[in-house]
Design an enzyme around this catalytic site. Structure first.
Site, mmCIF file in Angstrom:
data_model
loop_
_atom_site.group_PDB
_atom_site.id
_atom_site.type_symbol
_atom_site.label_atom_id
_atom_site.label_comp_id
_atom_site.label_asym_id
_atom_site.label_seq_id
_atom_site.Cartn_x
_atom_site.Cartn_y
_atom_site.Cartn_z
ATOM 1 N N LYS A 156 0.839 -1.205 0.000
ATOM 2 C CA LYS A 156 0.000 0.000 0.000
ATOM 3 C C LYS A 156 0.874 1.254 0.000
ATOM 4 O O LYS A 156 0.702 2.145 -0.826
ATOM 5 C CB LYS A 156 -0.934 0.000 1.218
ATOM 6 C CG LYS A 156 -1.934 1.135 1.169
ATOM 7 C CD LYS A 156 -2.745 1.239 2.428
ATOM 8 C CE LYS A 156 -1.977 2.039 3.460
ATOM 9 N NZ LYS A 156 -2.766 2.386 4.651
ATOM 10 N N ASP A 174 -6.454 0.804 0.547
ATOM 11 C CA ASP A 174 -6.585 1.199 1.955
ATOM 12 C C ASP A 174 -7.982 0.782 2.410
ATOM 13 O O ASP A 174 -8.696 0.075 1.695
ATOM 14 C CB ASP A 174 -6.329 2.706 2.119
ATOM 15 C CG ASP A 174 -7.480 3.533 1.569
ATOM 16 O OD1 ASP A 174 -8.337 2.965 0.843
ATOM 17 O OD2 ASP A 174 -7.544 4.731 1.869
#
Ligand code: SF4
Length: 229
Positions: free
Chosen positions: A138, A157
């Site tokens: 991420k 996310d």
């Protein structure tokens, strides 16, 4: 095979039925209409600051991170300043962002590696970024996409995780698998903007507890059980 077994198999595979090219195109068009200029909300002046801000953003709002980061980047103006900082002092400096002990370890560890092994530059590839302490896909996707314009993947996310499910683009719950599902159906040239658009949509409209479906541009394409209209 019994019907229930077929259903279970489909669920386990993570196959979403909402991923026809036509439907995906329509979703992308609506996102472009709603959020043509979506971008990263973390304030930064260079890739290194973005990396630090992204590490700080775990379990914390971007508004809070920006508040903390403004003074932090004045006090620690370079990768060296973070790499050789007094960990206890840094912990206190970033305390308002939560999980400050782990975040300090990640920031100091990543900074040291950047200074000592990457010539002070944040690396530009996924493989290299993943060698930095505290950096997973991420964070690496945020840095590569926003700081370098490299479409290496899709940022998953909490918002993207939720919306991939609500929009039936993925039936997985593991962020890595969700990312793979999205990468299969979203054209690569849209990966960077799509990540930002989904995050904006999740923050502003398709909120976790009470999605604002009445004002959602994707409402006609959405058949989520969470819809409020
Ligand atoms: S219609 Fe509602 S649940 Fe569906 S994407 Fe829009 S806000 Fe989210």
């Amino acid at each position: 095979m019994a019907k229930s077994k077929v259903k279970a198999k489909k669920r386990a595979s993570g196959n979403a039925r909402g991923t026809s090219p036509r439907r995906v195109r329509a979703i992308l068009e609506k996102l472009d209409e709603a959020f043509p200029a979506a971008t990263c909300a973390l304030e930064h002046k260079n890739p290194f600051q973005l990396l630090v801000a992204t590490i700080l953003s775990a379990q914390c709002t971007d508004v809070r991170v920006n508040q903390v980061a403004r003074t932090l980047f004045q006090k620690y103006p370079s990768p060296e300043a973070f790499a050789y900082a007094n960990p206890r002092e840094l912990q206190q400096d970033i305390r308002p962002t939560g999980f400050f002990r782990n975040k300090t370890k990640s920031i100091v560890g990543a900074s040291k590696k950047i200074v000592e092994e990457f010539g002070r530059q944040v690396p530009r590839t996924m493989d290299e970024l993943l060698t930095l302490p505290g950096v997973a896909r991420k964070t690496a996707n945020v840095v590569l996409g926003t700081a370098y314009g490299v479409a290496s993947g899709i940022v998953v996310d909490t918002h993207v995780q939720r919306l991939a499910g609500r929009l039936d683009l993925s039936r997985n719950s593991d962020p890595k698998k969700i990312e793979q599902d999205l990468m299969r159906v979203i054209p690569q040239e849209k990966w960077i903007l799509f990540s930002h658009q989904l995050i904006w949509h999740g923050r502003r409209v398709c909120q976790a507890r009470k999605p604002r479906c009445a004002e959602c541009k994707l409402e006609r394409l959405c058949y989520s059980k969470d819809k409020t209209i």
